[in-house]
Design an enzyme around this catalytic site. Structure first.
Site, PDB file in Angstrom:
ATOM      1  CE  LYS A  58      -1.557   3.385  -1.073  1.00 38.43           C
ATOM      2  NZ  LYS A  58      -1.854   2.006  -0.893  1.00 38.43           N
ATOM      3  NE  ARG A  99      -7.051   5.602   1.636  1.00 34.22           N
ATOM      4  CZ  ARG A  99      -5.977   4.532   1.637  1.00 34.22           C
ATOM      5  NH1 ARG A  99      -6.542   3.473   1.561  1.00 34.22           N
ATOM      6  NH2 ARG A  99      -4.937   4.875   2.140  1.00 34.22           N
ATOM      7  NE  ARG A 116       2.166  -2.717   6.256  1.00 39.15           N
ATOM      8  CZ  ARG A 116       1.336  -1.824   5.416  1.00 39.15           C
ATOM      9  NH1 ARG A 116       1.741  -0.940   4.702  1.00 39.15           N
ATOM     10  NH2 ARG A 116       0.104  -2.151   5.673  1.00 39.15           N
ATOM     11  NE  ARG A 156      -0.811  -0.046   8.418  1.00 38.67           N
ATOM     12  CZ  ARG A 156      -0.947   0.408   7.409  1.00 38.67           C
ATOM     13  NH1 ARG A 156       0.032   1.048   6.781  1.00 38.67           N
ATOM     14  NH2 ARG A 156      -2.114   0.564   6.784  1.00 38.67           N
ATOM     15  NE  ARG A 177      -5.496  -2.171   4.750  1.00 40.73           N
ATOM     16  CZ  ARG A 177      -4.298  -2.502   5.168  1.00 40.73           C
ATOM     17  NH1 ARG A 177      -4.050  -3.613   5.942  1.00 40.73           N
ATOM     18  NH2 ARG A 177      -3.280  -1.803   4.445  1.00 40.73           N
TER      19      ARG A 177
HETATM   20  P1  AP5 Z   1       3.795  -0.242   1.722  1.00 40.51           P
HETATM   21  O1  AP5 Z   1       4.752   0.666   0.993  1.00 40.51           O
HETATM   22  O2  AP5 Z   1       3.777  -0.210   3.222  1.00 40.51           O
HETATM   23  O3  AP5 Z   1       2.546  -0.156   0.953  1.00 40.51           O
HETATM   24  P2  AP5 Z   1       1.275   0.555   0.913  1.00 40.51           P
HETATM   25  O4  AP5 Z   1       0.557   0.817  -0.300  1.00 40.51           O
HETATM   26  O5  AP5 Z   1       1.662   1.821   1.684  1.00 40.51           O
HETATM   27  O6  AP5 Z   1       0.200  -0.013   1.993  1.00 40.51           O
HETATM   28  P3  AP5 Z   1      -0.835   0.317   3.033  1.00 40.51           P
HETATM   29  O7  AP5 Z   1      -1.032  -0.682   3.541  1.00 40.51           O
HETATM   30  O8  AP5 Z   1      -0.064   1.216   3.791  1.00 40.51           O
HETATM   31  O9  AP5 Z   1      -1.788   1.121   2.083  1.00 40.51           O
HETATM   32  P4  AP5 Z   1      -3.097   1.394   2.652  1.00 40.51           P
HETATM   33  O10 AP5 Z   1      -3.526   2.323   1.535  1.00 40.51           O
HETATM   34  O11 AP5 Z   1      -4.108   0.174   3.100  1.00 40.51           O
HETATM   35  O12 AP5 Z   1      -3.272   2.042   4.100  1.00 40.51           O
HETATM   36  P5  AP5 Z   1      -2.888   3.567   4.543  1.00 40.51           P
HETATM   37  O13 AP5 Z   1      -2.014   3.632   5.690  1.00 40.51           O
HETATM   38  O14 AP5 Z   1      -2.801   4.498   3.546  1.00 40.51           O
HETATM   39  O15 AP5 Z   1       4.156  -1.757   1.389  1.00 40.51           O
HETATM   40  C1  AP5 Z   1       3.736  -2.851   1.829  1.00 40.51           C
HETATM   41  C2  AP5 Z   1       4.713  -3.960   2.504  1.00 40.51           C
HETATM   42  O16 AP5 Z   1       5.373  -4.473   1.204  1.00 40.51           O
HETATM   43  C3  AP5 Z   1       5.903  -3.676   3.218  1.00 40.51           C
HETATM   44  O17 AP5 Z   1       6.629  -4.436   4.113  1.00 40.51           O
HETATM   45  C4  AP5 Z   1       7.051  -3.007   2.216  1.00 40.51           C
HETATM   46  O18 AP5 Z   1       8.317  -3.268   2.801  1.00 40.51           O
HETATM   47  C5  AP5 Z   1       6.876  -4.436   1.271  1.00 40.51           C
HETATM   48  N1  AP5 Z   1       7.179  -3.839  -0.174  1.00 40.51           N
HETATM   49  C6  AP5 Z   1       6.943  -2.651  -0.744  1.00 40.51           C
HETATM   50  N2  AP5 Z   1       7.096  -2.441  -1.941  1.00 40.51           N
HETATM   51  C7  AP5 Z   1       7.613  -3.886  -2.359  1.00 40.51           C
HETATM   52  C8  AP5 Z   1       8.155  -4.403  -3.649  1.00 40.51           C
HETATM   53  N3  AP5 Z   1       8.276  -3.826  -4.910  1.00 40.51           N
HETATM   54  N4  AP5 Z   1       8.365  -5.705  -3.431  1.00 40.51           N
HETATM   55  C9  AP5 Z   1       8.564  -6.573  -2.175  1.00 40.51           C
HETATM   56  N5  AP5 Z   1       7.878  -6.003  -1.157  1.00 40.51           N
HETATM   57  C10 AP5 Z   1       7.520  -4.620  -1.028  1.00 40.51           C
HETATM   58  O19 AP5 Z   1      -4.328   3.670   5.326  1.00 40.51           O
HETATM   59  C11 AP5 Z   1      -4.826   2.786   6.335  1.00 40.51           C
HETATM   60  C12 AP5 Z   1      -6.161   3.176   6.831  1.00 40.51           C
HETATM   61  O20 AP5 Z   1      -6.469   4.547   7.060  1.00 40.51           O
HETATM   62  C13 AP5 Z   1      -7.156   2.744   5.672  1.00 40.51           C
HETATM   63  O21 AP5 Z   1      -7.698   1.490   5.553  1.00 40.51           O
HETATM   64  C14 AP5 Z   1      -8.680   3.511   6.202  1.00 40.51           C
HETATM   65  O22 AP5 Z   1      -9.008   2.977   7.416  1.00 40.51           O
HETATM   66  C15 AP5 Z   1      -7.859   4.989   6.727  1.00 40.51           C
HETATM   67  N6  AP5 Z   1      -7.631   5.822   5.401  1.00 40.51           N
HETATM   68  C16 AP5 Z   1      -6.394   5.952   4.951  1.00 40.51           C
HETATM   69  N7  AP5 Z   1      -6.566   7.150   3.823  1.00 40.51           N
HETATM   70  C17 AP5 Z   1      -8.062   7.235   3.890  1.00 40.51           C
HETATM   71  C18 AP5 Z   1      -8.664   8.110   3.008  1.00 40.51           C
HETATM   72  N8  AP5 Z   1      -8.279   9.059   1.977  1.00 40.51           N
HETATM   73  N9  AP5 Z   1     -10.281   8.060   3.217  1.00 40.51           N
HETATM   74  C19 AP5 Z   1     -10.730   7.425   4.421  1.00 40.51           C
HETATM   75  N10 AP5 Z   1      -9.859   6.504   5.146  1.00 40.51           N
HETATM   76  C20 AP5 Z   1      -8.582   6.757   4.929  1.00 40.51           C
END
Ligand code: AP5
Length: 205
Positions: free
Chosen positions: A13, A85, A118, A151, A162
């Protein structure tokens, strides 16, 4: 245009958002980034939030929903990355008239490998992967030249949690948005460039 990006942890994402922002100048609204920023300031609120994030749990709505709504206010060209979410969160933004919801579908075994490799820059704005998307100079962000870090919630235990949370709480949104006729599914397990090409087709259609 108002876009929601949904997908399991590590589905890409953030990576896709970065490319869409560069090409289409979207505002990027990511509760994950907003929350990490609060944690890094070490405020009382940040200390409270950190407990949930490091375990891989969702942060309670009282800390998330209003800050997201505040960011959205007055904007009409943005990507919501990781919000909503839960069905409850989706109901909180019913009045927004979202244009598209893009679901990045990626099998669990693929994302586990992605998350372990990552690395992000120190201010959290740019994402790399040791194998798939390496920075030009090892350990240094290409763009802002800060040190790359891992992270805290990319530990195997937090990643497992997660995923559990994604399946229980976020998966029902796929049907929810499908019924509203907003959902497009992209195979997020492909090469990054191919994933982006497919996403771009949806954005431009
Ligand atoms: P990346 O692009 O970083 O993936 P992502 O989907 O953004 O992963 P996240 O871990 O950030 O998602 P998440 O939803 O768990 O975390 P968030 O920060 O939103 O890619 C991942 C890796 O793969 C990278 O190294 C990249 O280079 C590589 N990659 C990407 N595409 C690729 C491809 N096609 N092929 C190969 N490699 C690739 O949330 C974190 C925390 O915040 C949550 O756990 C929760 O505690 C809190 N939170 C966030 N939103 C909410 C909400 N709405 N409500 C309550 N709590 C929330």
């Amino acid at each position: 245009m108002k876009i929601i990006l949904i997908g399991p942890p590590g589905s890409g994402k953030g990576t896709v958002s970065e490319k869409l922002i560069n090409e289409f100048h979207f505002e990027h609204i990511s509760p994950g980034e907003i929350l990490r920023d609060e944690v890094s300031k070490g405020t009382m609120l940040g200390i409270e939030i950190k407990k949930y994030m490091e375990k891989g749990d969702l942060v309670p709505d009282k800390f998330v929903v209003e800050s997201v709504k505040l960011k959205i206010k007055g904007r009409d060209h943005f990507i919501l990355d990781g919000f909503p979410r839960t069905i409850e969160q989706a109901q909180q933004i019913k009045e927004l008239s979202i244009d598209k919801v893009i679901y990045l579908e990626v099998p669990e075994e693929v994302v586990v490998e992605r998350l372990s490799g990552r690395r992000i820059c120190n201010n959290g704005a740019h994402t790399y992967h040791l194998k798939y998307l390496p920075s030009k100079k090892a350990g240094v962000c290409d763009i802002d030249k800060t040190v790359l870090i891992q992270r805290k919630d990319d530990t195997p235990k937090a990643v497992q949690e997660r995923f559990k949370v994604f399946h229980e709480k976020t998966n029902p949104l796929i049907d929810y948005f499908k019924k509203k006729g907003l959902l497009s599914i992209v195979n997020g397990a492909q090469e990054p460039e191919k994933v982006y090409k497919d996403v771009k087709k949806i954005v431009k259609r």
